[in-house]
Write an enzyme that holds these catalytic residues in place. Structure first.
Site, PDB file in Angstrom:
ATOM      1  N   SER A  43       0.839  -1.190   0.000  1.00  0.00           N
ATOM      2  CA  SER A  43       0.000   0.000   0.000  1.00  0.00           C
ATOM      3  C   SER A  43       0.875   1.242   0.000  1.00  0.00           C
ATOM      4  CB  SER A  43      -0.873  -0.016   1.251  1.00  0.00           C
ATOM      5  OG  SER A  43      -1.389   1.268   1.442  1.00  0.00           O
ATOM      6  N   VAL A  49       8.016   0.069   8.389  1.00  0.00           N
ATOM      7  CA  VAL A  49       8.391   0.434   9.753  1.00  0.00           C
ATOM      8  C   VAL A  49       9.552   1.437   9.735  1.00  0.00           C
ATOM      9  CG1 VAL A  49       9.940  -1.513  10.140  1.00  0.00           C
ATOM     10  CG2 VAL A  49       8.741  -0.535  12.066  1.00  0.00           C
ATOM     11  N   VAL A  51      12.685   1.385  10.267  1.00  0.00           N
ATOM     12  CA  VAL A  51      13.880   1.239  11.110  1.00  0.00           C
ATOM     13  C   VAL A  51      14.459  -0.146  10.832  1.00  0.00           C
ATOM     14  CG1 VAL A  51      13.414   2.820  13.010  1.00  0.00           C
ATOM     15  CG2 VAL A  51      12.337   0.572  12.981  1.00  0.00           C
ATOM     16  N   LYS A  82      30.055  -3.624   9.430  1.00  0.00           N
ATOM     17  CA  LYS A  82      29.842  -3.782  10.885  1.00  0.00           C
ATOM     18  C   LYS A  82      30.620  -5.000  11.400  1.00  0.00           C
ATOM     19  CE  LYS A  82      26.032  -5.128  13.985  1.00  0.00           C
ATOM     20  NZ  LYS A  82      24.584  -5.361  14.085  1.00  0.00           N
ATOM     21  N   VAL A 189      -4.760  -3.664   0.410  1.00  0.00           N
ATOM     22  CA  VAL A 189      -5.594  -4.865   0.506  1.00  0.00           C
ATOM     23  C   VAL A 189      -6.670  -4.610   1.555  1.00  0.00           C
ATOM     24  CG1 VAL A 189      -5.591  -7.268   1.305  1.00  0.00           C
ATOM     25  CG2 VAL A 189      -3.855  -6.477  -0.314  1.00  0.00           C
ATOM     26  N   THR A 348      18.779  -8.989  15.074  1.00  0.00           N
ATOM     27  CA  THR A 348      18.571 -10.341  14.554  1.00  0.00           C
ATOM     28  C   THR A 348      17.365 -10.486  13.624  1.00  0.00           C
ATOM     29  OG1 THR A 348      17.527 -10.683  16.694  1.00  0.00           O
ATOM     30  CG2 THR A 348      19.676 -11.685  16.355  1.00  0.00           C
TER      31      THR A 348
HETATM   32  C1  LIG Z   1      12.746  -0.095  16.853  1.00  0.00           C
HETATM   33  C2  LIG Z   1      13.124  -1.162  15.887  1.00  0.00           C
HETATM   34  C3  LIG Z   1      14.463  -1.380  15.589  1.00  0.00           C
HETATM   35  C4  LIG Z   1      14.826  -2.404  14.712  1.00  0.00           C
HETATM   36  N1  LIG Z   1      16.150  -2.634  14.478  1.00  0.00           N
HETATM   37  C5  LIG Z   1      16.503  -3.685  13.699  1.00  0.00           C
HETATM   38  C6  LIG Z   1      17.859  -3.962  13.430  1.00  0.00           C
HETATM   39  O1  LIG Z   1      18.766  -3.277  13.873  1.00  0.00           O
HETATM   40  N2  LIG Z   1      18.140  -5.023  12.639  1.00  0.00           N
HETATM   41  C7  LIG Z   1      17.167  -5.807  12.096  1.00  0.00           C
HETATM   42  O2  LIG Z   1      17.492  -6.786  11.406  1.00  0.00           O
HETATM   43  N3  LIG Z   1      15.890  -5.511  12.296  1.00  0.00           N
HETATM   44  C8  LIG Z   1      15.528  -4.498  13.074  1.00  0.00           C
HETATM   45  N4  LIG Z   1      14.213  -4.224  13.264  1.00  0.00           N
HETATM   46  C9  LIG Z   1      13.220  -5.023  12.564  1.00  0.00           C
HETATM   47  C10 LIG Z   1      13.106  -4.557  11.117  1.00  0.00           C
HETATM   48  O3  LIG Z   1      12.762  -3.201  11.074  1.00  0.00           O
HETATM   49  C11 LIG Z   1      12.080  -5.377  10.385  1.00  0.00           C
HETATM   50  O4  LIG Z   1      12.297  -6.736  10.620  1.00  0.00           O
HETATM   51  C12 LIG Z   1      12.189  -5.157   8.912  1.00  0.00           C
HETATM   52  O5  LIG Z   1      12.138  -3.796   8.612  1.00  0.00           O
HETATM   53  C13 LIG Z   1      11.095  -5.868   8.171  1.00  0.00           C
HETATM   54  O6  LIG Z   1       9.851  -5.255   8.381  1.00  0.00           O
HETATM   55  P1  LIG Z   1       8.632  -5.830   7.576  1.00  0.00           P
HETATM   56  O7  LIG Z   1       8.971  -5.801   6.133  1.00  0.00           O
HETATM   57  O8  LIG Z   1       8.242  -7.119   8.178  1.00  0.00           O
HETATM   58  O9  LIG Z   1       7.439  -4.836   7.893  1.00  0.00           O
HETATM   59  P2  LIG Z   1       7.182  -3.294   7.435  1.00  0.00           P
HETATM   60  O10 LIG Z   1       8.439  -2.568   7.180  1.00  0.00           O
HETATM   61  O11 LIG Z   1       6.249  -2.732   8.469  1.00  0.00           O
HETATM   62  O12 LIG Z   1       6.405  -3.413   6.048  1.00  0.00           O
HETATM   63  C14 LIG Z   1       5.047  -3.730   6.007  1.00  0.00           C
HETATM   64  C15 LIG Z   1       4.568  -3.603   4.561  1.00  0.00           C
HETATM   65  O13 LIG Z   1       3.247  -4.124   4.462  1.00  0.00           O
HETATM   66  C16 LIG Z   1       2.441  -3.264   3.692  1.00  0.00           C
HETATM   67  N5  LIG Z   1       1.045  -3.455   4.108  1.00  0.00           N
HETATM   68  C17 LIG Z   1       0.565  -3.656   5.363  1.00  0.00           C
HETATM   69  N6  LIG Z   1      -0.774  -3.796   5.326  1.00  0.00           N
HETATM   70  C18 LIG Z   1      -1.139  -3.696   4.022  1.00  0.00           C
HETATM   71  C19 LIG Z   1      -2.382  -3.744   3.333  1.00  0.00           C
HETATM   72  N7  LIG Z   1      -3.539  -3.925   3.971  1.00  0.00           N
HETATM   73  N8  LIG Z   1      -2.389  -3.582   1.994  1.00  0.00           N
HETATM   74  C20 LIG Z   1      -1.227  -3.413   1.317  1.00  0.00           C
HETATM   75  N9  LIG Z   1      -0.031  -3.344   1.914  1.00  0.00           N
HETATM   76  C21 LIG Z   1       0.011  -3.485   3.246  1.00  0.00           C
HETATM   77  C22 LIG Z   1       2.997  -1.873   3.983  1.00  0.00           C
HETATM   78  O14 LIG Z   1       2.653  -0.963   2.945  1.00  0.00           O
HETATM   79  C23 LIG Z   1       4.504  -2.194   4.017  1.00  0.00           C
HETATM   80  O15 LIG Z   1       4.997  -2.170   2.688  1.00  0.00           O
HETATM   81  C24 LIG Z   1      13.823  -3.193  14.107  1.00  0.00           C
HETATM   82  C25 LIG Z   1      12.481  -2.944  14.377  1.00  0.00           C
HETATM   83  C26 LIG Z   1      12.121  -1.956  15.270  1.00  0.00           C
HETATM   84  C27 LIG Z   1      10.670  -1.719  15.559  1.00  0.00           C
END
Ligand SMILES: Cc1cc2nc3c(=O)[nH]c(=O)nc-3n(C[C@H](O)[C@H](O)[C@H](O)COP(=O)(O)OP(=O)(O)OC[C@H]3O[C@@H](n4cnc5c(N)ncnc54)[C@H](O)[C@@H]3O)c2cc1C
Length: 512
Positions: A43, A49, A51, A82, A189, A348
């Site tokens: 979307s 997120v 970060v 790193k 979605v 991790t």
């Molecule tokens: C404070 C913090 C620090 C972190 N530090 C680290 C780190 O140092 N090292 C590390 O490996 N990881 C770290 N992480 C974790 C890392 O950020 C995530 O594992 C990584 O970014 C993957 O996120 P994701 O893709 O699962 O989710 P997100 O980045 O949240 O992506 C979600 C996606 O889903 C889509 N989406 C959701 N709902 C819908 C819908 N209904 N319709 C269409 N699209 C939708 C959104 O548009 C987006 O594209 C950290 C997390 C946090 C919170």
């Protein structure tokens, strides 16, 4: 030969964060030639997120697996090398106020025996030097802001991770996946449509229409739109072991000499990360909202960074810490924050993302396809990994010796220790051979013995020195001057982070 499991299958990935694009790249690389049809939906209105800027060496393995060179991806993602992570002010014991957790180095093989020997003596109360850093090449490299890649004539290698801009890495991986045949649909979605047997049949999108699929990958972040909301797979919180559920993020300027480690500093109600990128330093404070309000956390982080008068805006985030009961349920696989999250103390998350995706693909290829024959074994393995990582993270909190706030006191006194961690602490305190227990598999951990020794020794988790232990208990002493000289000479073969980042584009390797 039978038909390839992913042959002509339609795989739909929901989510375009780092997890979604890692899954898309891995699957198109492995199954694209078999005719797998892969669509990623994200979307434009729901952000990622944004970060997650530090990795373990698993990210390098993944980028090698999909054939992306450092000279190509690192500059556009403002990435740096790193060596590991320094933990500062977690322990208040004199001499142990900071220590370094290195990624594996072939050189450290030569110092491990001496390091383990001294930790054993110190565990028996003998007065020897038993802090990990002096025995680690990459601890020294990090102190000197040197990178992990040696000059050509040095015959030993270091594992290493990266620091990077999470947003830019996601976009970069997206471009690669699209160029290799992944279809990209920007749409929200709104509904998950189920087939009569309960599987997911299609996803309805905001402006009408639906996307059909044979298999769905939920990378929708903490909301878990498919696996949690639609399929109702239960989530197991880790909050009884890990109190932190919030973070506040603030960037600062980069200095001229770029660092080569993450620094994690304990504050009053959690810890602050410091991640050096090429153009800025990423900072964040991970804390527990049960002990500290978002405003107080922001104020403390600003004070820590010297940004009290700055108008740089802070971002506040909530974290859901725990894991799903199953990561592959029906015709849906959860990857990334949707499958669970352990707070980022050892960076991790992307390690688990990569392992989940590759373990899944191996299971599908080996055990008969997307239908689920390998599902149980797969889910057990992923859960085991989550728990092993959790236990290592929990150890940081249990071993802290700060007593300045109720947060640290309650962490140290937490009675809910996972059994494996309890066992590790018992083996260590009773002077037994922890290394052997891990290597034999009697203790299952995704961390190496050296990592555990660094943690336990780094916190100064030792009894008081006992002058009554006779010298005959330790007839041979490690010659520390020799260890220092060995590490010093090895370090001469490594260049600074700044020099390493001057890529020679022609060779695809760091500049010679
Ligand atoms: C404070 C913090 C620090 C972190 N530090 C680290 C780190 O140092 N090292 C590390 O490996 N990881 C770290 N992480 C974790 C890392 O950020 C995530 O594992 C990584 O970014 C993957 O996120 P994701 O893709 O699962 O989710 P997100 O980045 O949240 O992506 C979600 C996606 O889903 C889509 N989406 C959701 N709902 C819908 C819908 N209904 N319709 C269409 N699209 C939708 C959104 O548009 C987006 O594209 C950290 C997390 C946090 C919170």
């Amino acid at each position: 030969m039978g038909i390839a499991p992913a042959f002509n299958k339609r795989i739909v990935i929901l989510g375009g964060g780092t997890a979604g694009w890692i899954a898309a790249n891995a699957m198109i690389e492995r199954w694209g030639a078999q005719g797998a049809d892969i669509t990623l939906i994200e979307s434009p209105d729901i952000g990622t997120v944004g970060v997650g800027e530090g990795s373990t060496p698993r990210l390098k393995v993944f980028l090698d697996q999909i054939g992306v060179k450092e000279s190509e991806w690192m500059p556009p993602c403002n990435a740096t090398y790193k060596n590991g992570i320094s933990f500062v002010n977690w322990s208040t014991k004199p001499g142990f106020e900071r220590y370094f957790h290195p990624f594996a180095s072939q050189v450290d093989r030569f110092t491990t025996t001496a390091f383990f020997f001294n930790t054993l003596a110190r565990r028996r109360g003998i007065d020897v030097h038993a802090h990990p850093d002096r025995f680690s090449l990459t601890a020294r490299l990090s102190d000197n802001r040197q990178g992990p890649i040696p000059d050509e004539n040095f015959p030993f290698e270091n594992d290493y991770g990266y620091h990077f801009d999470a947003q830019l890495l996601g976009e970069y991986l997206g471009d690669i996946a699209k160029s290799r045949g992944v279809r990209h649909l920007q749409a929200r979605v709104t509904d998950v449509n189920r087939a009569p047997d309960g599987d997911i049949a299609s996803l309805s999108i905001e402006d009408g229409g639906a996307v059909d699929g044979d298999f769905f990958v939920d990378c929708s972040g903490f909301r878990g739109a498919l696996i949690q909301q639609a399929l109702q797979v239960p989530f197991r919180s880790f909050s009884e072991n890990l109190f932190n559920d919030s973070a506040v993020v603030l960037p600062t300027a980069q200095s001229d000499r770029i660092g080569s480690q993450t620094v994690s500093t304990a504050l009053k109600f959690g810890w602050a990360w410091e991640i050096p990128l090429t153009h800025r330093i990423g900072n964040g404070y991970v804390y527990s909202s049960a002990f500290c309000s978002p405003d107080d956390a922001e104020t403390e982080l600003r004070e820590f960074l010297g940004l009290q008068d700055s108008d740089v805006e802070a971002r506040h985030l909530r974290m859901k810490v725990g894991r799903l009961e199953s990561h592959w349920h029906r015709n849906c696989l959860a990857v990334g924050l949707s499958q669970g999250f352990i707070e980022p103390l050892e960076a991790t998350a992307l390690n688990i993302v990569c392992n989940t995706v590759y373990r899944f693909m191996e299971s599908v290829d080996a055990d008969g396809g997307l239908g689920g024959a390998g599902r149980k074994v797969f889910n057990d393995k992923v859960n085991e990994e989550f728990e092993a990582v959790r236990d290592y993270i929990v150890a940081h909190y249990v071993l802290n010796s700060r007593r300045d706030t109720a947060y640290w006191v309650q962490n140290a006194q937490n009675p809910n220790l996972p059994p494996m961690l309890r066992r590790i602490l018992e083996i260590w305190t009773t002077g037994h051979n922890l290394s052997q227990e891990i290597e034999s598999g009697r203790i299952r951990s995704s961390y190496t013995p050296r990592s555990w020794y660094c943690l336990l020794a780094g916190y100064g988790y030792y009894p008081e020195i006992n002058p009554a232990v006779p010298d005959s208990e330790m007839p041979d002493r490690i010659d520390l001057a020799e260890v220092d000289e060995f590490v010093r000479r090895c370090a001469l073969n490594f260049r600074s982070q700044n020099e390493l980042l001057q890529f020679s584009r022609a060779s695809g390797a760091p500049a010679a």
